[in-house]
Write an enzyme that holds these catalytic residues in place. Structure first.
Site, PDB file in Angstrom:
ATOM      1  N   ALA A   1      14.341  24.380  38.064  1.00  0.00           N
ATOM      2  CA  ALA A   1      14.257  22.927  38.196  1.00  0.00           C
ATOM      3  C   ALA A   1      14.177  22.252  36.831  1.00  0.00           C
ATOM      4  O   ALA A   1      14.862  21.249  36.581  1.00  0.00           O
ATOM      5  CB  ALA A   1      13.044  22.549  39.046  1.00  0.00           C
TER       6      ALA A   1
ATOM      7  N   ARG B   1      18.811  36.040  40.003  1.00  0.00           N
ATOM      8  CA  ARG B   1      18.040  34.891  39.520  1.00  0.00           C
ATOM      9  C   ARG B   1      18.123  34.761  38.005  1.00  0.00           C
ATOM     10  O   ARG B   1      18.273  33.666  37.464  1.00  0.00           O
ATOM     11  CB  ARG B   1      16.574  35.017  39.932  1.00  0.00           C
ATOM     12  CG  ARG B   1      16.298  34.934  41.412  1.00  0.00           C
ATOM     13  CD  ARG B   1      14.802  34.844  41.690  1.00  0.00           C
ATOM     14  NE  ARG B   1      14.286  33.560  41.280  1.00  0.00           N
ATOM     15  CZ  ARG B   1      14.254  32.479  42.078  1.00  0.00           C
ATOM     16  NH1 ARG B   1      14.719  32.548  43.297  1.00  0.00           N
ATOM     17  NH2 ARG B   1      13.769  31.337  41.629  1.00  0.00           N
TER      18      ARG B   1
ATOM     19  N   TYR C   1      22.472  42.091  50.062  1.00  0.00           N
ATOM     20  CA  TYR C   1      23.779  41.593  49.630  1.00  0.00           C
ATOM     21  C   TYR C   1      24.064  42.114  48.220  1.00  0.00           C
ATOM     22  O   TYR C   1      23.149  42.494  47.487  1.00  0.00           O
ATOM     23  CB  TYR C   1      23.857  40.066  49.669  1.00  0.00           C
ATOM     24  CG  TYR C   1      22.745  39.310  48.985  1.00  0.00           C
ATOM     25  CD1 TYR C   1      22.750  39.067  47.614  1.00  0.00           C
ATOM     26  CD2 TYR C   1      21.689  38.789  49.734  1.00  0.00           C
ATOM     27  CE1 TYR C   1      21.745  38.342  47.003  1.00  0.00           C
ATOM     28  CE2 TYR C   1      20.663  38.058  49.127  1.00  0.00           C
ATOM     29  CZ  TYR C   1      20.705  37.837  47.760  1.00  0.00           C
ATOM     30  OH  TYR C   1      19.699  37.116  47.155  1.00  0.00           O
TER      31      TYR C   1
ATOM     32  N   ASP D   1       9.924  22.918  42.782  1.00  0.00           N
ATOM     33  CA  ASP D   1       8.794  23.441  43.542  1.00  0.00           C
ATOM     34  C   ASP D   1       7.500  22.674  43.293  1.00  0.00           C
ATOM     35  O   ASP D   1       6.591  22.701  44.123  1.00  0.00           O
ATOM     36  CB  ASP D   1       8.567  24.922  43.209  1.00  0.00           C
ATOM     37  CG  ASP D   1       9.550  25.834  43.924  1.00  0.00           C
ATOM     38  OD1 ASP D   1      10.306  25.343  44.781  1.00  0.00           O
ATOM     39  OD2 ASP D   1       9.546  27.045  43.630  1.00  0.00           O
TER      40      ASP D   1
END
Length: 416
Positions: A18, A111, A218, A295
Protein backbone atom coordinates in the site's frame (compact mmCIF):
# COMPACT_ATOMS: atom_id res chain seq x y z
CA UNK A 1 -5.20 31.40 -7.71
CA UNK A 2 -2.38 33.13 -5.83
CA UNK A 3 -1.99 30.25 -3.37
CA UNK A 4 -0.70 27.88 -6.04
CA UNK A 5 2.81 26.56 -5.48
CA UNK A 6 5.36 24.67 -7.51
CA UNK A 7 5.25 21.51 -5.35
CA UNK A 8 3.65 19.74 -2.42
CA UNK A 9 5.23 17.40 0.10
CA UNK A 10 3.81 13.97 0.89
CA UNK A 11 5.05 11.63 3.62
CA UNK A 12 4.13 7.94 3.33
CA UNK A 13 4.52 5.81 6.45
CA UNK A 14 5.01 2.14 5.63
CA UNK A 15 6.92 0.41 2.84
CA UNK A 16 4.58 -2.47 2.05
CA UNK A 17 2.36 -2.80 -1.01
CA UNK A 18 0.00 0.00 0.00
CA UNK A 19 2.74 2.46 0.92
CA UNK A 20 4.74 1.89 -2.25
CA UNK A 21 1.62 2.10 -4.42
CA UNK A 22 0.45 5.30 -2.74
CA UNK A 23 3.91 6.85 -3.02
CA UNK A 24 4.16 5.99 -6.71
CA UNK A 25 0.66 7.28 -7.48
CA UNK A 26 1.24 10.67 -5.88
CA UNK A 27 4.74 10.98 -7.27
CA UNK A 28 3.30 10.41 -10.74
CA UNK A 29 0.94 13.32 -10.10
CA UNK A 30 3.90 15.53 -9.23
CA UNK A 31 4.25 15.39 -5.45
CA UNK A 32 7.57 15.42 -3.63
CA UNK A 33 7.23 12.08 -1.86
CA UNK A 34 9.22 10.68 1.06
CA UNK A 35 8.45 7.13 2.20
CA UNK A 36 9.67 5.94 5.59
CA UNK A 37 9.81 2.28 6.61
CA UNK A 38 10.59 0.88 10.06
CA UNK A 39 12.52 -2.16 8.76
CA UNK A 40 16.24 -1.79 7.98
CA UNK A 41 15.62 -2.77 4.37
CA UNK A 42 12.67 -3.14 2.03
CA UNK A 43 11.16 -6.52 1.36
CA UNK A 44 8.11 -8.76 1.69
CA UNK A 45 7.74 -12.08 3.47
CA UNK A 46 5.24 -14.72 2.48
CA UNK A 47 4.66 -16.64 -0.70
CA UNK A 48 2.36 -16.06 -3.63
CA UNK A 49 -0.54 -13.71 -4.10
CA UNK A 50 -3.33 -13.51 -6.63
CA UNK A 51 -3.68 -10.28 -8.56
CA UNK A 52 -7.15 -10.02 -10.04
CA UNK A 53 -7.96 -7.72 -12.99
CA UNK A 54 -9.04 -4.85 -10.71
CA UNK A 55 -5.41 -4.72 -9.52
CA UNK A 56 -3.59 -5.56 -12.74
CA UNK A 57 -5.48 -2.68 -14.40
CA UNK A 58 -3.79 -0.35 -11.92
CA UNK A 59 -0.35 -1.73 -12.75
CA UNK A 60 -1.26 -1.33 -16.42
CA UNK A 61 -2.01 2.37 -15.79
CA UNK A 62 1.43 2.86 -14.23
CA UNK A 63 3.26 0.97 -16.97
CA UNK A 64 4.25 -1.84 -14.61
CA UNK A 65 2.03 -4.69 -15.77
CA UNK A 66 4.53 -6.04 -18.28
CA UNK A 67 7.16 -6.31 -15.56
CA UNK A 68 4.72 -8.25 -13.40
CA UNK A 69 3.82 -10.55 -16.28
CA UNK A 70 7.51 -11.26 -16.94
CA UNK A 71 7.89 -12.85 -13.51
CA UNK A 72 4.32 -13.95 -12.80
CA UNK A 73 1.99 -16.58 -14.22
CA UNK A 74 -1.34 -16.13 -15.96
CA UNK A 75 -3.36 -19.16 -14.79
CA UNK A 76 -5.90 -20.62 -17.18
CA UNK A 77 -8.60 -21.42 -14.63
CA UNK A 78 -9.71 -20.92 -11.04
CA UNK A 79 -10.88 -24.36 -9.89
CA UNK A 80 -12.77 -25.29 -6.70
CA UNK A 81 -12.81 -28.88 -5.45
CA UNK A 82 -14.19 -30.67 -2.41
CA UNK A 83 -11.21 -31.55 -0.22
CA UNK A 84 -12.84 -34.68 1.19
CA UNK A 85 -13.94 -36.28 -2.09
CA UNK A 86 -11.74 -34.51 -4.63
CA UNK A 87 -14.84 -33.74 -6.70
CA UNK A 88 -14.63 -30.66 -8.90
CA UNK A 89 -17.34 -28.18 -7.91
CA UNK A 90 -16.85 -25.33 -10.37
CA UNK A 91 -14.23 -23.62 -12.51
CA UNK A 92 -13.81 -20.16 -14.01
CA UNK A 93 -11.80 -19.62 -17.18
CA UNK A 94 -9.46 -16.67 -16.57
CA UNK A 95 -8.49 -15.85 -20.15
CA UNK A 96 -10.54 -15.01 -23.21
CA UNK A 97 -13.93 -13.56 -22.33
CA UNK A 98 -12.94 -13.06 -18.67
CA UNK A 99 -9.87 -10.98 -19.53
CA UNK A 100 -11.75 -9.06 -22.21
CA UNK A 101 -14.63 -8.28 -19.86
CA UNK A 102 -12.40 -6.95 -17.09
CA UNK A 103 -9.79 -5.27 -19.24
CA UNK A 104 -6.70 -6.93 -17.78
CA UNK A 105 -5.31 -10.38 -16.96
CA UNK A 106 -5.53 -12.44 -13.78
CA UNK A 107 -1.95 -12.90 -12.56
CA UNK A 108 -0.41 -14.95 -9.76
CA UNK A 109 2.91 -13.60 -8.54
CA UNK A 110 5.30 -14.01 -5.62
CA UNK A 111 4.71 -11.31 -3.01
CA UNK A 112 8.36 -10.33 -3.04
CA UNK A 113 8.28 -9.99 -6.85
CA UNK A 114 5.28 -7.64 -6.87
CA UNK A 115 6.82 -5.68 -4.01
CA UNK A 116 10.05 -5.33 -6.00
CA UNK A 117 8.15 -4.13 -9.09
CA UNK A 118 6.51 -1.39 -7.02
CA UNK A 119 9.76 -0.53 -5.22
CA UNK A 120 11.64 -0.18 -8.50
CA UNK A 121 8.78 1.93 -9.85
CA UNK A 122 9.14 4.27 -6.87
CA UNK A 123 12.90 4.45 -7.28
CA UNK A 124 12.61 5.25 -10.97
CA UNK A 125 9.97 7.92 -10.30
CA UNK A 126 12.12 9.68 -7.71
CA UNK A 127 10.41 8.77 -4.45
CA UNK A 128 12.77 9.34 -1.50
CA UNK A 129 12.97 6.01 0.37
CA UNK A 130 14.19 5.95 3.99
CA UNK A 131 14.64 2.86 6.18
CA UNK A 132 14.99 2.40 9.94
CA UNK A 133 12.36 5.02 10.76
CA UNK A 134 9.88 4.17 13.52
CA UNK A 135 7.03 6.69 13.56
CA UNK A 136 5.42 6.87 16.99
CA UNK A 137 2.81 9.57 16.47
CA UNK A 138 1.37 12.00 13.95
CA UNK A 139 -0.30 15.37 14.48
CA UNK A 140 -1.56 18.20 12.33
CA UNK A 141 -0.18 21.67 13.07
CA UNK A 142 -1.03 24.78 11.01
CA UNK A 143 -2.36 22.68 8.17
CA UNK A 144 0.70 20.44 7.92
CA UNK A 145 1.23 16.88 9.06
CA UNK A 146 4.07 16.19 11.48
CA UNK A 147 5.35 12.67 12.16
CA UNK A 148 7.32 12.17 15.37
CA UNK A 149 9.82 9.31 15.33
CA UNK A 150 11.34 7.13 18.05
CA UNK A 151 14.73 8.86 17.73
CA UNK A 152 13.26 12.34 18.04
CA UNK A 153 13.48 13.34 14.37
CA UNK A 154 10.34 14.95 12.94
CA UNK A 155 9.12 14.64 9.36
CA UNK A 156 6.79 17.33 8.03
CA UNK A 157 4.59 17.26 4.93
CA UNK A 158 1.43 18.76 3.50
CA UNK A 159 -0.23 15.38 3.89
CA UNK A 160 0.68 12.08 5.55
CA UNK A 161 -0.37 8.71 4.17
CA UNK A 162 -0.64 6.08 6.91
CA UNK A 163 0.10 2.73 5.28
CA UNK A 164 1.52 0.88 8.27
CA UNK A 165 -0.54 -2.28 8.05
CA UNK A 166 -2.87 -4.39 10.18
CA UNK A 167 -1.28 -3.33 13.48
CA UNK A 168 -1.12 0.33 12.49
CA UNK A 169 0.18 2.76 15.10
CA UNK A 170 -1.76 5.54 13.32
CA UNK A 171 -5.21 3.92 13.24
CA UNK A 172 -5.93 4.94 16.88
CA UNK A 173 -6.18 8.51 15.55
CA UNK A 174 -9.44 7.50 13.85
CA UNK A 175 -10.69 4.34 15.61
CA UNK A 176 -10.54 2.73 19.01
CA UNK A 177 -10.47 -0.88 17.85
CA UNK A 178 -8.26 -3.95 17.71
CA UNK A 179 -7.55 -6.67 15.13
CA UNK A 180 -10.21 -9.40 15.06
CA UNK A 181 -9.02 -13.00 15.29
CA UNK A 182 -10.58 -15.37 12.76
CA UNK A 183 -9.44 -18.53 14.65
CA UNK A 184 -7.75 -19.62 11.39
CA UNK A 185 -4.04 -19.80 10.62
CA UNK A 186 -2.07 -20.34 7.42
CA UNK A 187 1.05 -22.28 6.61
CA UNK A 188 2.71 -21.38 3.32
CA UNK A 189 5.39 -22.85 1.15
CA UNK A 190 6.98 -22.58 -2.27
CA UNK A 191 8.91 -25.49 -3.75
CA UNK A 192 10.60 -25.94 -7.12
CA UNK A 193 8.50 -27.61 -9.77
CA UNK A 194 10.29 -30.75 -10.92
CA UNK A 195 9.57 -33.62 -13.30
CA UNK A 196 7.95 -35.42 -10.36
CA UNK A 197 5.45 -32.64 -9.67
CA UNK A 198 1.94 -33.69 -10.80
CA UNK A 199 1.39 -31.86 -14.08
CA UNK A 200 -2.40 -31.80 -14.15
CA UNK A 201 -2.85 -28.64 -12.09
CA UNK A 202 0.20 -26.58 -12.99
CA UNK A 203 -1.74 -24.13 -15.16
CA UNK A 204 -4.56 -23.33 -12.73
CA UNK A 205 -5.33 -21.91 -9.31
CA UNK A 206 -6.72 -24.88 -7.38
CA UNK A 207 -8.74 -24.45 -4.19
CA UNK A 208 -9.72 -27.48 -2.09
CA UNK A 209 -12.58 -26.76 0.34
CA UNK A 210 -12.80 -28.85 3.50
CA UNK A 211 -14.51 -28.73 6.88
CA UNK A 212 -12.70 -26.06 8.91
CA UNK A 213 -9.84 -26.04 6.37
CA UNK A 214 -8.88 -25.31 2.79
CA UNK A 215 -5.78 -25.60 0.62
CA UNK A 216 -4.71 -23.50 -2.35
CA UNK A 217 -2.08 -24.31 -4.98
CA UNK A 218 -0.81 -22.46 -8.05
CA UNK A 219 2.43 -21.97 -9.99
CA UNK A 220 4.76 -18.99 -9.59
CA UNK A 221 7.74 -17.44 -11.41
CA UNK A 222 6.87 -18.57 -14.90
CA UNK A 223 6.10 -22.07 -13.67
CA UNK A 224 9.38 -22.61 -11.80
CA UNK A 225 7.78 -22.74 -8.33
CA UNK A 226 4.67 -24.31 -6.85
CA UNK A 227 2.93 -22.20 -4.22
CA UNK A 228 0.91 -23.95 -1.51
CA UNK A 229 -1.19 -22.37 1.24
CA UNK A 230 -2.96 -24.41 3.91
CA UNK A 231 -5.50 -22.60 6.09
CA UNK A 232 -7.32 -24.25 8.99
CA UNK A 233 -9.11 -23.57 12.23
CA UNK A 234 -6.51 -23.74 14.98
CA UNK A 235 -7.35 -24.66 18.60
CA UNK A 236 -4.09 -23.08 19.79
CA UNK A 237 -4.80 -19.81 17.96
CA UNK A 238 -8.28 -19.78 19.48
CA UNK A 239 -6.49 -19.96 22.84
CA UNK A 240 -4.45 -16.93 21.86
CA UNK A 241 -1.21 -18.58 20.67
CA UNK A 242 -0.02 -16.94 17.45
CA UNK A 243 2.73 -19.53 16.92
CA UNK A 244 2.69 -23.21 17.78
CA UNK A 245 5.49 -25.67 18.42
CA UNK A 246 4.47 -28.60 16.25
CA UNK A 247 2.62 -29.83 13.18
CA UNK A 248 0.06 -32.09 14.86
CA UNK A 249 -2.68 -29.45 14.47
CA UNK A 250 -1.88 -29.13 10.78
CA UNK A 251 -1.98 -32.86 10.15
CA UNK A 252 -5.14 -33.32 12.21
CA UNK A 253 -6.96 -30.56 10.29
CA UNK A 254 -6.51 -32.40 6.97
CA UNK A 255 -6.86 -35.98 8.13
CA UNK A 256 -10.11 -36.58 6.18
CA UNK A 257 -8.90 -34.95 2.96
CA UNK A 258 -7.97 -36.71 -0.28
CA UNK A 259 -4.36 -37.84 -0.81
CA UNK A 260 -3.65 -34.96 -3.20
CA UNK A 261 -4.32 -32.52 -0.37
CA UNK A 262 -2.38 -34.48 2.25
CA UNK A 263 0.58 -34.85 -0.11
CA UNK A 264 0.57 -31.07 -0.70
CA UNK A 265 1.19 -30.47 3.00
CA UNK A 266 4.77 -31.68 2.42
CA UNK A 267 5.37 -28.44 0.46
CA UNK A 268 4.73 -26.21 3.44
CA UNK A 269 7.26 -24.45 5.61
CA UNK A 270 6.24 -25.23 9.18
CA UNK A 271 8.69 -23.05 11.12
CA UNK A 272 6.28 -20.11 10.94
CA UNK A 273 2.55 -19.74 10.53
CA UNK A 274 0.39 -16.73 9.72
CA UNK A 275 -2.51 -16.05 12.13
CA UNK A 276 -5.48 -14.66 10.21
CA UNK A 277 -6.84 -11.33 11.42
CA UNK A 278 -8.97 -8.57 10.01
CA UNK A 279 -10.78 -5.61 11.56
CA UNK A 280 -14.34 -4.38 11.46
CA UNK A 281 -14.90 -1.76 8.74
CA UNK A 282 -14.72 1.89 9.78
CA UNK A 283 -16.14 4.88 7.92
CA UNK A 284 -13.51 7.49 8.76
CA UNK A 285 -9.84 7.14 7.79
CA UNK A 286 -8.87 10.83 8.14
CA UNK A 287 -7.38 12.73 11.08
CA UNK A 288 -6.33 16.25 10.15
CA UNK A 289 -3.79 15.96 7.35
CA UNK A 290 -3.32 12.20 7.86
CA UNK A 291 -5.25 9.56 5.91
CA UNK A 292 -4.99 5.78 6.18
CA UNK A 293 -4.87 3.38 3.26
CA UNK A 294 -4.31 -0.34 2.66
CA UNK A 295 -4.44 -2.69 5.64
CA UNK A 296 -4.16 0.22 8.06
CA UNK A 297 -7.59 1.35 6.83
CA UNK A 298 -9.30 -1.90 5.83
CA UNK A 299 -7.48 -5.15 6.71
CA UNK A 300 -9.35 -8.14 5.34
CA UNK A 301 -9.28 -11.91 5.41
CA UNK A 302 -7.69 -13.56 2.40
CA UNK A 303 -10.63 -15.48 0.96
CA UNK A 304 -11.27 -13.07 -1.92
CA UNK A 305 -7.51 -12.62 -2.52
CA UNK A 306 -8.02 -8.85 -2.39
CA UNK A 307 -5.68 -7.46 0.26
CA UNK A 308 -2.99 -6.24 -2.13
CA UNK A 309 -5.58 -5.60 -4.83
CA UNK A 310 -7.53 -3.17 -2.67
CA UNK A 311 -4.30 -1.41 -1.69
CA UNK A 312 -3.57 -0.81 -5.37
CA UNK A 313 -7.11 0.43 -5.89
CA UNK A 314 -6.64 2.84 -2.97
CA UNK A 315 -3.56 4.30 -4.62
CA UNK A 316 -5.25 4.68 -7.99
CA UNK A 317 -8.28 6.47 -6.50
CA UNK A 318 -6.01 8.74 -4.43
CA UNK A 319 -4.19 9.57 -7.65
CA UNK A 320 -7.48 10.42 -9.37
CA UNK A 321 -9.00 12.61 -6.65
CA UNK A 322 -5.83 14.73 -6.31
CA UNK A 323 -5.51 15.19 -10.06
CA UNK A 324 -7.11 18.51 -10.98
CA UNK A 325 -7.57 19.50 -7.32
CA UNK A 326 -4.22 19.41 -5.55
CA UNK A 327 -2.35 19.08 -8.84
CA UNK A 328 -3.66 21.50 -11.48
CA UNK A 329 -2.52 22.72 -14.88
CA UNK A 330 -1.43 25.99 -13.29
CA UNK A 331 0.42 24.59 -10.30
CA UNK A 332 -0.07 22.80 -6.99
CA UNK A 333 -2.74 23.78 -4.47
CA UNK A 334 -1.78 22.29 -1.07
CA UNK A 335 -4.94 23.75 0.48
CA UNK A 336 -6.95 21.26 -1.57
CA UNK A 337 -5.55 18.28 0.36
CA UNK A 338 -8.29 18.45 3.00
CA UNK A 339 -11.10 17.99 0.51
CA UNK A 340 -9.10 15.50 -1.57
CA UNK A 341 -8.38 13.04 1.23
CA UNK A 342 -11.98 13.32 2.45
CA UNK A 343 -13.20 12.54 -1.06
CA UNK A 344 -10.80 9.59 -1.27
CA UNK A 345 -12.12 8.31 2.05
CA UNK A 346 -15.75 8.72 0.94
CA UNK A 347 -15.20 6.97 -2.39
CA UNK A 348 -13.27 4.03 -0.98
CA UNK A 349 -14.77 3.25 2.44
CA UNK A 350 -17.99 1.68 1.18
CA UNK A 351 -16.25 -0.51 -1.36
CA UNK A 352 -13.56 -1.79 0.97
CA UNK A 353 -16.12 -2.44 3.72
CA UNK A 354 -18.07 -4.63 1.28
CA UNK A 355 -14.91 -6.55 0.41
CA UNK A 356 -14.06 -7.02 4.10
CA UNK A 357 -17.54 -8.30 4.96
CA UNK A 358 -17.82 -10.50 1.87
CA UNK A 359 -14.43 -12.07 2.56
CA UNK A 360 -15.67 -13.16 5.98
CA UNK A 361 -18.84 -14.74 4.58
CA UNK A 362 -17.01 -16.31 1.63
CA UNK A 363 -14.52 -17.90 4.02
CA UNK A 364 -17.32 -19.31 6.15
CA UNK A 365 -18.86 -20.94 3.07
CA UNK A 366 -15.54 -22.64 2.30
CA UNK A 367 -15.28 -24.32 5.69
CA UNK A 368 -18.75 -25.70 6.34
CA UNK A 369 -19.55 -29.35 7.07
CA UNK A 370 -22.57 -31.64 7.13
CA UNK A 371 -25.73 -30.43 5.39
CA UNK A 372 -24.24 -26.98 4.80
CA UNK A 373 -21.37 -28.59 2.86
CA UNK A 374 -23.83 -30.56 0.72
CA UNK A 375 -25.80 -27.42 -0.08
CA UNK A 376 -22.61 -25.42 -0.74
CA UNK A 377 -21.41 -28.05 -3.21
CA UNK A 378 -24.76 -28.10 -4.99
CA UNK A 379 -24.70 -24.33 -5.30
CA UNK A 380 -21.16 -24.33 -6.67
CA UNK A 381 -21.99 -27.06 -9.19
CA UNK A 382 -25.08 -25.19 -10.40
CA UNK A 383 -22.97 -22.26 -11.57
CA UNK A 384 -22.87 -21.99 -15.36
CA UNK A 385 -19.63 -21.47 -17.28
CA UNK A 386 -18.70 -17.82 -17.78
CA UNK A 387 -21.39 -16.66 -15.37
CA UNK A 388 -19.94 -13.35 -14.26
CA UNK A 389 -22.67 -12.23 -11.87
CA UNK A 390 -20.53 -13.02 -8.81
CA UNK A 391 -17.40 -11.36 -10.24
CA UNK A 392 -18.62 -8.10 -11.71
CA UNK A 393 -18.98 -6.18 -8.43
CA UNK A 394 -15.36 -6.95 -7.54
CA UNK A 395 -13.51 -7.00 -10.85
CA UNK A 396 -15.73 -4.78 -13.02
CA UNK A 397 -14.33 -1.60 -14.54
CA UNK A 398 -17.16 0.75 -13.56
CA UNK A 399 -17.97 -0.27 -10.00
CA UNK A 400 -18.69 2.36 -7.30
CA UNK A 401 -15.58 3.08 -5.29
CA UNK A 402 -13.15 1.51 -7.75
CA UNK A 403 -10.66 3.40 -9.94
CA UNK A 404 -11.69 4.75 -13.31
CA UNK A 405 -10.85 2.75 -16.41
CA UNK A 406 -7.17 3.21 -17.27
CA UNK A 407 -7.93 5.00 -20.53
CA UNK A 408 -10.24 7.42 -18.67
CA UNK A 409 -7.63 8.07 -16.00
CA UNK A 410 -4.92 8.58 -18.60
CA UNK A 411 -7.08 11.05 -20.49
CA UNK A 412 -7.66 12.95 -17.24
CA UNK A 413 -3.95 13.04 -16.51
CA UNK A 414 -3.18 14.42 -19.96
CA UNK A 415 -5.78 17.15 -19.55
CA UNK A 416 -4.22 18.55 -16.40
Amino acid sequence: MSDLKSSTEVLVIGGGMAGLAGALALRENGAEVTLVERAPEFGEVGAGLQMAPNASRVLQRWGLLEKALEIGVQPKHLVFRDAVTGEELTRQALGGEFEERYGAPYVVIHRSDLHRVLLEGCEAAGVKLVNDVMVESVETVNGRGIAHTAVGVDYEADVIIGADGLKSTLRPLVANDEPVSSAYVAYRGTVPITENTPKADLEDVIVYLGPDCHLVQYPLRKGELLNTVAVFKSPSFERGEEQYGGVDELQEAYRDCVPAVQDALKNLGTAMRWPMYDRDPIENWVAGRMVLMGDAAHPMLQYLAQGACQALEDAAVLQEVTNGTVFTADGVNPAAWDDAIREFNTIRAGRTARVQRTARVWGESWHVSGLARTLRNLLFKSRADNNFQYNDWLYGQDQPGSPARPETANAKTLSV
